[in-house]
Design a protein around this motif. Structure first.
Motif, PDB file in Angstrom:
ATOM      1  N   PRO A   1      -8.956   1.667 -11.272  1.00 13.55           N
ATOM      2  CA  PRO A   1      -8.769   0.736 -10.144  1.00 13.55           C
ATOM      3  C   PRO A   1      -7.300   0.425  -9.855  1.00 13.55           C
ATOM      4  O   PRO A   1      -6.961   0.054  -8.732  1.00 13.55           O
ATOM      5  N   ARG A   2      -6.424   0.586 -10.847  1.00 19.33           N
ATOM      6  CA  ARG A   2      -5.009   0.314 -10.603  1.00 19.33           C
ATOM      7  C   ARG A   2      -4.377   1.335  -9.646  1.00 19.33           C
ATOM      8  O   ARG A   2      -3.279   1.122  -9.137  1.00 19.33           O
ATOM      9  N   LEU A   3      -5.095   2.423  -9.411  1.00 16.91           N
ATOM     10  CA  LEU A   3      -4.629   3.438  -8.457  1.00 16.91           C
ATOM     11  C   LEU A   3      -5.436   3.387  -7.160  1.00 16.91           C
ATOM     12  O   LEU A   3      -5.585   4.391  -6.467  1.00 16.91           O
ATOM     13  N   ALA A   4      -5.929   2.207  -6.831  1.00 17.48           N
ATOM     14  CA  ALA A   4      -6.768   2.065  -5.631  1.00 17.48           C
ATOM     15  C   ALA A   4      -6.008   2.404  -4.356  1.00 17.48           C
ATOM     16  O   ALA A   4      -6.617   2.727  -3.332  1.00 17.48           O
TER      17      ALA A   4
ATOM     18  N   ARG B   1       0.813  -1.215   0.000  1.00 12.27           N
ATOM     19  CA  ARG B   1       0.000   0.000   0.000  1.00 12.27           C
ATOM     20  C   ARG B   1       0.844   1.260   0.000  1.00 12.27           C
ATOM     21  O   ARG B   1       0.371   2.332  -0.352  1.00 12.27           O
ATOM     22  N   SER B   2       2.106   1.159   0.457  1.00 14.60           N
ATOM     23  CA  SER B   2       2.933   2.361   0.555  1.00 14.60           C
ATOM     24  C   SER B   2       3.808   2.558  -0.670  1.00 14.60           C
ATOM     25  O   SER B   2       4.464   3.580  -0.804  1.00 14.60           O
ATOM     26  N   ALA B   3       3.853   1.576  -1.575  1.00 13.27           N
ATOM     27  CA  ALA B   3       4.700   1.691  -2.760  1.00 13.27           C
ATOM     28  C   ALA B   3       4.021   2.535  -3.830  1.00 13.27           C
ATOM     29  O   ALA B   3       2.818   2.407  -4.059  1.00 13.27           O
ATOM     30  N   TRP B   4       4.791   3.410  -4.454  1.00 11.42           N
ATOM     31  CA  TRP B   4       4.288   4.236  -5.546  1.00 11.42           C
ATOM     32  C   TRP B   4       5.314   4.157  -6.663  1.00 11.42           C
ATOM     33  O   TRP B   4       6.413   4.700  -6.561  1.00 11.42           O
ATOM     34  N   SER B   5       4.970   3.465  -7.724  1.00 12.48           N
ATOM     35  CA  SER B   5       5.929   3.186  -8.790  1.00 12.48           C
ATOM     36  C   SER B   5       5.897   4.274  -9.853  1.00 12.48           C
ATOM     37  O   SER B   5       5.004   5.131  -9.893  1.00 12.48           O
ATOM     38  N   ALA B   6       6.881   4.194 -10.750  1.00 12.28           N
ATOM     39  CA  ALA B   6       6.919   5.122 -11.886  1.00 12.28           C
ATOM     40  C   ALA B   6       5.707   4.901 -12.783  1.00 12.28           C
ATOM     41  O   ALA B   6       5.176   5.858 -13.380  1.00 12.28           O
ATOM     42  N   GLU B   7       5.241   3.653 -12.881  1.00  4.14           N
ATOM     43  CA  GLU B   7       4.044   3.362 -13.675  1.00  4.14           C
ATOM     44  C   GLU B   7       2.810   4.015 -13.054  1.00  4.14           C
ATOM     45  O   GLU B   7       1.949   4.555 -13.768  1.00  4.14           O
ATOM     46  N   ASP B   8       2.728   3.965 -11.721  1.00  5.45           N
ATOM     47  CA  ASP B   8       1.616   4.624 -11.031  1.00  5.45           C
ATOM     48  C   ASP B   8       1.631   6.128 -11.305  1.00  5.45           C
ATOM     49  O   ASP B   8       0.596   6.740 -11.580  1.00  5.45           O
TER      50      ASP B   8
END
Length: 364
Positions: free
Chosen positions: A335-338, A184-191
């Motif tokens: 939904p991929r940014l839930a 839940r805490s990960a935020w990737s370059a794709e995100d």
């Protein structure tokens, strides 16, 4: 749960925000909770949200005492405190949802003539909410017992009060920290790329209708992305806080501002400081100012981000709820940014900042 009290929030003439539990029968504030929150929360300089949280916890406790006919003030005055079993009942009360659903679920269902049904499980709050409630309840009961006991409290009585508080604190549920949850805490370059695709003004995927609203939302998210600012710091920004020539953002503390019409005023938790911002944010800021000038009512206050939707709050400073609604809408569209939420952008900024320091000569 049957409500006897109502949380009322208001602003004093000097701009300070305050609240209390109103007794619906007498029309007066509940005195003990008012004294406790004033002395233990407000006088420590904590926020309106902290006061509201304390009152909400005490409200759940008062409803429980009323339902179980526990005259806690009389008992404490006689140095009689809650037993471990009663503390466990307090735990259950703190976990119970206080919304309208709870009242509907508390009714006994009649299945057939002459037969009584069962009570469906009462809706409960999240573990984090129950944890906060029980912490506040334990502290309130300790304060109340000492306050009502007065000079009659012996050392033995004081130890009993401490045990009562400890019993309630031990009953708090475990709460999983977001910081310890890598999923839940990960935020990737794709995100980050996906978020940019959705919220860019004019994007066919942008769920917000008007161009002014799209620019406002993009500006808000970009400020959080490139500065790591909290929600309160973002919503506290006034138009003059951005220096376009120097490409700087000034974070200014404005507690209890008379210029802010919001009852739940956003607060700056840090010291005042200045931070650099990107040319892109400066351009967004200037584009948004052009849109903001056309919003009725926006000129009545200096706050940068305003409500654009027609209605009684049009032109007023954006609320915390309105900002959270932006994130909810984005998550519904994609939904991929839930896992998206404001604090995650702050967390991502801090990670990027650490990486930059590590790449410097002598870093890491």
């Amino acid at each position: 749960m049957q409500r006897q009290y109502k949380l009322e929030t208001y602003r004093w003439p000097d701009g300070e925000r305050f609240c209390h539990l109103l007794d619906m029968e007498t029309g007066l504030p509940h005195q003990h909770s008012l004294l406790y929150v004033t002395a233990q929360v407000r006088n420590r300089g904590l926020s309106l949200a902290a006061m509201q949280s304390a009152f909400n916890a005490i409200h759940a406790l008062l409803i429980h005492f009323r339902k179980e006919q526990i005259a806690v003030e009389q008992r404490f005055a006689q140095n009689l405190y809650l037993t471990p079993v009663e503390c466990d009942y307090v735990r259950r009360a703190a976990q119970t949802h206080m919304g309208p659903e709870s009242k509907a679920q508390s009714n006994v269902v009649q299945l057939a003539a002459g037969k009584r049904g069962y009570k469906p499980p009462v809706k409960t709050v999240a573990s984090a909410t129950a944890y906060i409630r029980l912490t506040e309840i334990a502290n309130y009961l300790r304060w109340l017992a000492i306050d009502l006991g007065g000079t009659t409290i012996s050392q033995e009585h004081f130890f009993e009060i401490e045990r009562m508080q400890a019993n309630i604190l031990r009953l708090r549920p475990s709460v999983r920290s977001l910081a310890l949850d890598p999923e839940r805490s990960a935020w990737s370059a794709e995100d980050d790329s996906l978020l940019h695709e959705i919220i860019t003004p004019g994007s066919p995927r942008n769920p917000f209708k008007t161009l002014g609203t799209q620019i406002r939302n993009y500006l808000a998210i970009q400020i959080m992305r490139v500065t790591g600012k909290r929600k309160g710091e973002l919503l506290n920004i006034q138009a003059r806080d951005i220096d376009a020539r120097r490409q700087q953002l000034n974070i200014v503390r404005r507690p209890d501002s008379k210029l802010d019409p919001r009852l739940d005023q956003p607060r700056v938790k840090t010291r005042e400081h200045t931070i650099a911002i990107t040319p892109e944010v400066i351009q967004l800021y200037q584009d948004y100012l052009a849109c903001r000038r056309k919003v009725p009512g926006a000129s009545k206050h200096p706050y940068l981000l305003v409500n654009h939707k027609s209605g009684p709050t049009q032109g007023q400073p954006m609320s915390k709820g309105a900002l959270e609604e932006i994130f909810r809408t984005i998550k519904q569209v994609e939904p991929r940014l839930a896992h998206l939420h404001p604090h995650l952008l702050r967390h991502h900024f801090n990670e990027k900042l650490s990486e930059q320091f590590d790449r410097r000569p002598g870093g890491g």
